[in-house]
Every structure is written in structure tokens, then in C-alpha cells.
Write an enzyme that holds these catalytic residues in place. Sequence first.
Site, mmCIF file in Angstrom:
data_model
loop_
_atom_site.group_PDB
_atom_site.id
_atom_site.type_symbol
_atom_site.label_atom_id
_atom_site.label_comp_id
_atom_site.label_asym_id
_atom_site.label_seq_id
_atom_site.Cartn_x
_atom_site.Cartn_y
_atom_site.Cartn_z
ATOM 1 N N LEU A 1 -6.120 -8.578 3.666
ATOM 2 C CA LEU A 1 -6.949 -9.818 2.538
ATOM 3 C C LEU A 1 -6.612 -11.268 3.345
ATOM 4 C CD1 LEU A 1 -6.543 -8.525 -0.908
ATOM 5 C CD2 LEU A 1 -8.300 -8.555 0.370
ATOM 6 N N TYR B 1 11.677 -2.217 4.910
ATOM 7 C CA TYR B 1 10.973 -2.829 3.297
ATOM 8 C C TYR B 1 11.967 -2.763 2.168
ATOM 9 C CZ TYR B 1 6.021 -2.514 5.709
ATOM 10 O OH TYR B 1 4.404 -2.784 6.611
#
Length: 333
Positions: free
Chosen positions: A221, A56
Amino acid sequence: MTNTRTLGDLSTSAIGFGAMVLSPGVYGDVDDDRGRRALRHALDEGATLVDSSDGYGPDGHNERLLGSVVREWDKLGRRDEIVVATKFGFLVPGGVARHSFPVAYEFGELAVNAEPRHVRGYAEASLRRLGTDHLDLYYPHYPDPEVPIEDTVGAIGELVDAGLVRHIGLSNVTADQLAAAHAVRPIAAVQVQWSMWTPVDPDFLATARRLGVGIVAWGPLGTGFLTGTVTSVADNDFRANIPGFADRHLAADHDRFAPVRAIAAAAGITPGQLALAWLLHQDEHVVPIPGSRTPAHISENLAAAAVSLSADQVADLEAALDGVSPSGTVRLL
């Protein structure tokens, strides 16, 4: 609903924190000060599981950012309150990526190297960046197509024996790979993309349950869609490459999921909280890891652990979701 859960024999908060959002090149620009504030807030609010990866951001950015906060907590004598989880072998820094393969969306190619001979080096680099002497949960980010998953897990097992890793995880694997790996070493958790927008394979869930492996649900989500607030994405947001986030699909899916938002409104909670509560309702060993840069949103997400859905609400929600197939949804890695 309890605020703690177990992944194998690892105890964590019921809702964790996905740190990917805190690195540049993901959801647009972000600065490190804001990222540290978000991490501190998540920890202060009780999100004990923090999920990172050596892939990341550039040069281990996400781990270095998390490490700066881990060091702060260590000085306070609170290191053991953080479940530090990280992944390796995907978009490998340092030029050792041996294998790349095309994927079905416009991200170019994914570079993977999970050869056993590299695993200890990955872990030691992560430990340095994270400022800790052990990793609480360590995953191969993606299975290497040229290396049996059993071999990769065996190498992680050597790190467990050496005290560098406490628990072994897997990410983005099949049910067969999970079973094969678990036969070599106990797997505490398997990370999988799972939300009301991206259903998970029932056979995969059944395998995890049979083996006693916990589920870490990433993208809970729907990479933001299920909050009901995403109407467009910027060009420097990685979601701009996902067909489901094209303007035409977002508008159509917003309409399709209107009944879900109505259920959330009737319950007096946000759509995002409903999405997280729904996941927690699926299994007592599921831990979603939503990410956010905003303290208010982090608090909102974590508060979903206290939401208890009634049988009628669950039935209404399942009816609303029945037959809803989002436009252009592409599974990420």
C-alpha cells in the site's frame, strides 16, 4: 479470484499480514493489547501468512507479540493454520552485528550479520519468542555484504534438515543473488518492496518466475500512501524520514494519483483494495502483506482478494499509472 496462493510449494492466503506495524517505533506508539487484537482478527479473517522479524521492535518485540497469539492457537489445535514467517540478521539484537553500511535515507546505518555460524542461534531465539517448534518460512532480512548469499542459505538449509525450518525465503536481494541462492537450496519465496508507488525491477520478476519462486510483496500500500488517507505523518512515525512523505511531496503525489482513486471509486472499492487487487493481478504467485492495527482496515485489506479486475479496468489503471513517478520516493529496506 482464489483466496489461496502458493509460494514455491508453500500454500498461504492470497493476502497475508505484515506484523511490523504492531511494534513501537514504526508507525508511532502502539500497545501490545491492541497488537494482539489485530493479530487475532487477521487470523480469524483468514490471513494465514503472518510476517515478522527479529529486528522489529526492541529485543525481539514483534516475535514475542506474535508468539503470544501463536501459543493461543496452538492450545486450540490450530497452529498448522498459521504460516509463521520471520527474518533474521538485520538490526541484530544481542550485540553480534558485525557489519554496518550507510543507506540513502536518514535512518543512520543498518547493522547486518548473516554469517552462517550465527544462523542457528538466530533461529532458536526466534523459535523461543514465537512459541513454536518450527518456522514455516525463514528469511535473511538483508544479504550480508561480506558473506556470499549461498553460504547463508546453506546454513538455513541445515535448519530445514533438522526440522526447525519448513521453507527458505530471501528478502531484499538482487536477481543474481536469488538465482545463486536457489542453486544451493530451493527458495520458496522472495520478499520485495512492490506497489503501484514502488515498482519492482522486471528482470527480478522474470528471474523469480523462471525459478518458480513466489513473491511476498511488502509495502503493497505504499506504506499507507495508496490508501489515499495519509495527508501527514507524526514525528514518531518512521515515514517522517522518507522524502516521499514530506508534506510538499504528499500533496503533489496525492494529485498525481487522483486518477487511480477515481478508478477505485468507479469500481465501488477503496483505493487500498484496488492497490492490492492490482498486485494480485500481476502474477498468480504474488502474496501482498499489508499491515494494520485496525480490525476494520484488516478486513478491508483481506477483502481485496475477492476483487476481480476486468481487462478494461486493468487497461485504465495501467494508463493512469503510465508516467506517474512519485516525488521523493525512496526504497526502504
